[in-house]
Design an enzyme around this catalytic site. Sequence first.
Site, PDB file in Angstrom:
ATOM      1  N   HIS A   1      -9.188  -8.396  13.701  1.00 19.03           N
ATOM      2  CA  HIS A   1     -10.538  -7.904  14.418  1.00 19.03           C
ATOM      3  C   HIS A   1     -10.456  -6.403  13.828  1.00 19.03           C
ATOM      4  O   HIS A   1      -9.332  -5.943  14.102  1.00 19.03           O
ATOM      5  CB  HIS A   1     -11.053  -8.343  15.686  1.00 19.03           C
ATOM      6  CG  HIS A   1     -12.650  -7.739  15.434  1.00 19.03           C
ATOM      7  ND1 HIS A   1     -13.246  -6.338  15.781  1.00 19.03           N
ATOM      8  CD2 HIS A   1     -13.907  -8.226  15.284  1.00 19.03           C
ATOM      9  CE1 HIS A   1     -14.354  -6.433  15.889  1.00 19.03           C
ATOM     10  NE2 HIS A   1     -14.570  -7.073  15.893  1.00 19.03           N
ATOM     11  N   PRO A   2     -11.006  -5.402  13.512  1.00 19.60           N
ATOM     12  CA  PRO A   2     -10.971  -4.208  13.505  1.00 19.60           C
ATOM     13  C   PRO A   2     -10.796  -3.221  14.023  1.00 19.60           C
ATOM     14  O   PRO A   2     -10.250  -2.310  14.015  1.00 19.60           O
ATOM     15  CB  PRO A   2     -12.494  -3.655  12.303  1.00 19.60           C
ATOM     16  CG  PRO A   2     -12.721  -5.202  11.687  1.00 19.60           C
ATOM     17  CD  PRO A   2     -12.803  -6.231  12.553  1.00 19.60           C
ATOM     18  N   VAL A   3     -11.090  -3.880  15.823  1.00 21.74           N
ATOM     19  CA  VAL A   3     -11.032  -3.049  16.531  1.00 21.74           C
ATOM     20  C   VAL A   3      -9.850  -2.668  17.111  1.00 21.74           C
ATOM     21  O   VAL A   3      -8.967  -1.636  17.981  1.00 21.74           O
ATOM     22  CB  VAL A   3     -11.762  -3.265  17.688  1.00 21.74           C
ATOM     23  CG1 VAL A   3     -11.553  -4.250  18.422  1.00 21.74           C
ATOM     24  CG2 VAL A   3     -12.300  -2.073  18.229  1.00 21.74           C
ATOM     25  N   LYS A   4      -8.949  -4.092  16.445  1.00 23.03           N
ATOM     26  CA  LYS A   4      -7.227  -4.572  17.183  1.00 23.03           C
ATOM     27  C   LYS A   4      -6.255  -3.138  16.118  1.00 23.03           C
ATOM     28  O   LYS A   4      -6.712  -3.054  15.133  1.00 23.03           O
ATOM     29  CB  LYS A   4      -7.117  -5.381  16.984  1.00 23.03           C
ATOM     30  CG  LYS A   4      -8.244  -6.533  17.348  1.00 23.03           C
ATOM     31  CD  LYS A   4      -8.203  -6.491  18.998  1.00 23.03           C
ATOM     32  CE  LYS A   4      -9.167  -7.103  19.535  1.00 23.03           C
ATOM     33  NZ  LYS A   4      -8.819  -8.599  19.769  1.00 23.03           N
ATOM     34  N   THR A   5      -5.078  -3.007  16.357  1.00 19.78           N
ATOM     35  CA  THR A   5      -4.556  -2.308  15.696  1.00 19.78           C
ATOM     36  C   THR A   5      -4.284  -2.896  14.511  1.00 19.78           C
ATOM     37  O   THR A   5      -3.839  -1.807  13.233  1.00 19.78           O
ATOM     38  CB  THR A   5      -2.472  -2.402  16.302  1.00 19.78           C
ATOM     39  OG1 THR A   5      -2.829  -1.820  17.273  1.00 19.78           O
ATOM     40  CG2 THR A   5      -1.768  -1.067  15.125  1.00 19.78           C
TER      41      THR A   5
END
Length: 401
Positions: free
Chosen positions: A191-195
Site C-alpha cells: 500500500h502506498p503508505v508502506k515503505t
Amino acid sequence: MTNPPMLPYGRHVIDDDDVAAVAAVLKSPALTGGPAVDQFERALAEATGAADAVACSSGTSALHLAVLGLGLKPGDQVVAPSLTFLATANCARYVGADVVFADVDPSTGLMTPDTFRDAIARGAPGRVKAAIPVHLNGQACDMRGLRDVAATHGIALVEDACHALGTTYPGNDTVPVGACRDSVAACFSFHPVKTVAMGEGGAVTTNDPVLAATMRRLRGHGMERNPEHSSVPEFALAPDGSPNPWFYEMNEVGWNYRASDIHCALGSSQLKKLPQFLRRRQELVALYDAALKPLAPLVRPLARTGGTVGWHLYVVLIDFAAAGKGRAALMRALSARGIGTQVHYFPVHLQPYYQRLYGRHTLPGAESYYRRCLSLPLFPAMSDTDVGRVAEALGQVLRQG
Ligand SMILES: *Cc1c(COP(=O)(O)O)cnc(C)c1O
C-alpha cells in the site's frame, strides 16, 4: 503568508524511473499474468532472503492466503495482537477460525513471548493452531522467543511484516524480516503508505515450496493447469496419453488475489530503492529523537528493540493527562499548522464486531499504548527542516496546555 504544504503522516515517493517502469509494462503484451510478476517475486525473495515470494493483490490477501495455506478452519483459534491493523485479526475470520487477542508491551506495542503465553492460556486447550505476530512500526518482535513458545504448543507462526520490509531481527542483524527462519510465512503490504508502494499489492514470503504452490493456486481461483497434477487423468489427457491443450482443473475453491504486471513493475522499481528509503527513514528517526528530547517526559519515543529497523511509522507516546491537553485537540492544532498525524491503532479487541463475538475484556498493555500513541509524519521525501517544524509545533501546542 502562505501556509507550508500539508505534511501527511506517511506518503509514497515515486520518481521518473518508477513511472518509466510502469509505462514499459503498459506498452508490453502482458498487463497481468506476465513476466513482471515473476521478476517482482524473485526480487522480493532476494531482498528478504526467503526461498520464495508469492505476490498478491494486498497485504490483506497475503494474510488470507497464508492462513488458507495453513489449512485453518472453523473451530481453530489464531492468536493475534490487539494493537494492529484490522486485517491481522480479520484473516482468521475469513476462514471461520476464532481470534484470541494477545496483549502487547506498552512501551513498544509488540507482542512478546509473555503476552503470547498469556493468550494461549486464554484459548481453548489444543485449538490454537496459528499465531500472527506483528512487527509494529517496523520494529521486529522477538521471533526466537515466540518460536520457542509456539513450538511447545505446536502452533504455526505467520509474521505480519506489513510494517517491516527492510528490518533485521534484533540479536540477529544479518537476517532480514521475511527470511522466515522462525516462522512458516511472512506477509507484506505494498500500500502506498508502506515503505515500498505498488498502489495496492502484497506478498507472502516462505521457505516451504508446498505452501508456496498452494498459495499460488489459491490466488488464482484454485485453478491447476499442470496436467501432471490432475486428480482426474481422463479430463487432463487424450486417449493417447498426450495432455489436452485446454486443460485446467479445480479441486478447491480459490480467489482472484493476483497482482498485475502493472503493479509488480512498480513494486520492482521501488524495491531497488529500498536501501535508500530505509537510510532516509532512519536519518529522520534520529533527527526526531534528538529534536523531541526537550519534550521529555511529556513526549517519549518508543522503547527500542535494537537491530536495524525499517521504520514504517514514527510513533511517540504522550502523557496527555500531564500535558493537560487531549489527543483530538492536539491533532487538530497540528493539522491547522499543516502537520498530519494519526493514531495506530485502536485496539482490535475493542472493535464492536469483536466485542459482540468475544465480549468485553481488558488488555492493559494495548490499551495503555493506544491511549498515548501518536504517529508523526515520516516518509523519505521529508526534509530535515520538516522534522524541526513538527517538533517545534508539537512543543508549542503542548505548552499552550
Ligand atoms: C497495511 C497493513 C495490512 C494490510 O495491508 P493492505 O495492503 O492494506 O491490505 C495488514 N497488517 C498491517 C499491520 C498493516 O499495516
